[in-house]
Design a protein around this motif. Sequence first.
Motif, PDB file in Angstrom:
ATOM      1  N   VAL A 151       0.862  -1.183   0.000  1.00 46.41           N
ATOM      2  CA  VAL A 151       0.000   0.000   0.000  1.00 46.41           C
ATOM      3  C   VAL A 151       0.899   1.234   0.000  1.00 46.41           C
ATOM      4  N   THR A 152       0.320   2.380  -0.344  1.00 42.27           N
ATOM      5  CA  THR A 152       1.061   3.644  -0.353  1.00 42.27           C
ATOM      6  C   THR A 152       0.418   4.592   0.645  1.00 42.27           C
ATOM      7  N   SER A 153       1.204   5.098   1.576  1.00 41.98           N
ATOM      8  CA  SER A 153       0.689   5.960   2.639  1.00 41.98           C
ATOM      9  C   SER A 153       0.344   7.349   2.106  1.00 41.98           C
ATOM     10  N   GLN A 154      -0.201   8.174   2.987  1.00 41.43           N
ATOM     11  CA  GLN A 154      -0.563   9.547   2.616  1.00 41.43           C
ATOM     12  C   GLN A 154       0.662  10.376   2.242  1.00 41.43           C
ATOM     13  N   GLN A 155       1.849   9.951   2.690  1.00 37.42           N
ATOM     14  CA  GLN A 155       3.082  10.657   2.363  1.00 37.42           C
ATOM     15  C   GLN A 155       3.791  10.070   1.144  1.00 37.42           C
ATOM     16  N   GLY A 156       3.163   9.041   0.528  1.00 38.11           N
ATOM     17  CA  GLY A 156       3.760   8.421  -0.640  1.00 38.11           C
ATOM     18  C   GLY A 156       4.753   7.326  -0.332  1.00 38.11           C
ATOM     19  N   VAL A 157       4.800   6.855   0.920  1.00 36.08           N
ATOM     20  CA  VAL A 157       5.725   5.794   1.320  1.00 36.08           C
ATOM     21  C   VAL A 157       5.061   4.442   1.063  1.00 36.08           C
ATOM     22  N   VAL A 158       5.757   3.558   0.382  1.00 40.98           N
ATOM     23  CA  VAL A 158       5.237   2.225   0.081  1.00 40.98           C
ATOM     24  C   VAL A 158       5.554   1.295   1.237  1.00 40.98           C
ATOM     25  N   GLY A 159       4.566   0.516   1.653  1.00 41.72           N
ATOM     26  CA  GLY A 159       4.744  -0.447   2.742  1.00 41.72           C
ATOM     27  C   GLY A 159       3.597  -1.435   2.747  1.00 41.72           C
ATOM     28  N   SER A 160       3.376  -2.067   3.878  1.00 40.03           N
ATOM     29  CA  SER A 160       2.305  -3.056   3.999  1.00 40.03           C
ATOM     30  C   SER A 160       1.215  -2.542   4.945  1.00 40.03           C
ATOM     31  N   GLN A 161       0.074  -3.192   4.901  1.00 38.04           N
ATOM     32  CA  GLN A 161      -1.042  -2.831   5.778  1.00 38.04           C
ATOM     33  C   GLN A 161      -1.370  -3.978   6.705  1.00 38.04           C
ATOM     34  N   THR A 162      -1.578  -3.674   7.974  1.00 37.48           N
ATOM     35  CA  THR A 162      -2.155  -4.594   8.937  1.00 37.48           C
ATOM     36  C   THR A 162      -3.215  -3.824   9.695  1.00 37.48           C
ATOM     37  N   GLU A 163      -4.468  -4.187   9.462  1.00 39.96           N
ATOM     38  CA  GLU A 163      -5.596  -3.483  10.075  1.00 39.96           C
ATOM     39  C   GLU A 163      -6.414  -4.478  10.892  1.00 39.96           C
ATOM     40  N   VAL A 164      -6.664  -4.132  12.156  1.00 37.02           N
ATOM     41  CA  VAL A 164      -7.439  -4.989  13.051  1.00 37.02           C
ATOM     42  C   VAL A 164      -8.726  -4.260  13.418  1.00 37.02           C
ATOM     43  N   THR A 165      -9.869  -4.912  13.201  1.00 41.74           N
ATOM     44  CA  THR A 165     -11.179  -4.379  13.563  1.00 41.74           C
ATOM     45  C   THR A 165     -11.758  -5.269  14.649  1.00 41.74           C
ATOM     46  N   PHE A 166     -12.110  -4.669  15.781  1.00 42.64           N
ATOM     47  CA  PHE A 166     -12.674  -5.461  16.871  1.00 42.64           C
ATOM     48  C   PHE A 166     -13.898  -4.748  17.430  1.00 42.64           C
ATOM     49  N   GLY A 167     -14.904  -5.531  17.755  1.00 38.90           N
ATOM     50  CA  GLY A 167     -16.136  -4.951  18.259  1.00 38.90           C
ATOM     51  C   GLY A 167     -17.150  -6.022  18.554  1.00 38.90           C
ATOM     52  N   SER A 168     -18.431  -5.627  18.578  1.00 38.87           N
ATOM     53  CA  SER A 168     -19.484  -6.576  18.900  1.00 38.87           C
ATOM     54  C   SER A 168     -20.815  -6.121  18.328  1.00 38.87           C
ATOM     55  N   TYR A 169     -21.645  -7.095  18.021  1.00 46.15           N
ATOM     56  CA  TYR A 169     -23.040  -6.878  17.650  1.00 46.15           C
ATOM     57  C   TYR A 169     -23.899  -7.385  18.802  1.00 46.15           C
ATOM     58  N   TYR A 170     -25.041  -6.751  19.024  1.00 42.35           N
ATOM     59  CA  TYR A 170     -25.970  -7.254  20.034  1.00 42.35           C
ATOM     60  C   TYR A 170     -27.398  -7.113  19.521  1.00 42.35           C
ATOM     61  N   GLU A 171     -28.274  -7.943  20.038  1.00 40.75           N
ATOM     62  CA  GLU A 171     -29.697  -7.866  19.753  1.00 40.75           C
ATOM     63  C   GLU A 171     -30.433  -8.335  20.997  1.00 40.75           C
ATOM     64  N   THR A 172     -31.397  -7.547  21.467  1.00 41.39           N
ATOM     65  CA  THR A 172     -32.094  -7.898  22.699  1.00 41.39           C
ATOM     66  C   THR A 172     -33.578  -7.576  22.597  1.00 41.39           C
ATOM     67  N   LYS A 173     -34.380  -8.410  23.226  1.00 40.01           N
ATOM     68  CA  LYS A 173     -35.820  -8.187  23.350  1.00 40.01           C
ATOM     69  C   LYS A 173     -36.083  -7.682  24.768  1.00 40.01           C
ATOM     70  N   LEU A 174     -36.686  -6.511  24.875  1.00 40.38           N
ATOM     71  CA  LEU A 174     -36.958  -5.882  26.157  1.00 40.38           C
ATOM     72  C   LEU A 174     -38.428  -6.085  26.529  1.00 40.38           C
ATOM     73  N   PRO A 175     -38.797  -5.840  27.791  1.00 39.39           N
ATOM     74  CA  PRO A 175     -40.207  -6.000  28.180  1.00 39.39           C
ATOM     75  C   PRO A 175     -41.128  -5.026  27.450  1.00 39.39           C
ATOM     76  N   LEU A 176     -42.417  -5.347  27.433  1.00 39.59           N
ATOM     77  CA  LEU A 176     -43.486  -4.491  26.916  1.00 39.59           C
ATOM     78  C   LEU A 176     -43.379  -4.222  25.420  1.00 39.59           C
ATOM     79  N   GLY A 177     -42.715  -5.094  24.669  1.00 40.29           N
ATOM     80  CA  GLY A 177     -42.649  -4.958  23.223  1.00 40.29           C
ATOM     81  C   GLY A 177     -41.484  -4.143  22.696  1.00 40.29           C
TER      82      GLY A 177
END
Length: 197
Positions: free
Chosen positions: A80-106
């Motif tokens: 990949v090429t950085s914003q400064q024009g330097v060529v290198g590699s990319q390592t990108e880590v995405t971490f997070g979570s999804y949730y779904e819940t049923k609450l009272p009264l609808g």
Amino acid sequence: MWVGISDWTNTSRTWDGFHMRVGNVNQLNLFSTSVVTVHPTNLDTHGAGLTFHGAQAKLATYVPHTTIEPFILVHTLPRVTSQQGVVGSQTEVTFGSYYETKLPLGFDSSGTGDLQRGSYSNDSIHAGAAIVRGGYGAKRLPWQPHLEAEYDYATGNPHTNPDRIGTYDQEYPSNHNAFGLVDLFGFQKVKQRRLSL
């Protein structure tokens, strides 16, 4: 939304790699893949190597009426090429979570939040995104209408630090579940409010 086959394009996205699932109700999913390159005049080929990896758990019985799905995605690229024009590699880590819940009264709620960290050649990656929904379903009315409010957010690059990338990377998305089948933009640099019935 973060990993999809990209329907409604001339050629849908396909993958080479492996996927392993452990468990049934509560699950652990592991994968390591490469996107297939489509050639219009000869056989398709896989990418330069397995560059997209992930682990995702589905926890459906630990919290009553709630499903939690933590995940981690690792996206690597050899050149990949950085914003400064330097060529290198990319390592990108995405971490997070999804949730779904049923609450009272609808009432109900669901959402996803994640952060991205890593390096893009000599630049650092600092990005994130979130989707939060809250709704109410009237089960006793005809057609059982459901009213839902939603807020979507994904970071952009403020250009205040020349060595930092702040634009959220969609990875390999299928955005239609968030933006509809005729979405005009992707899930990055966006603040969106939506009310649906």
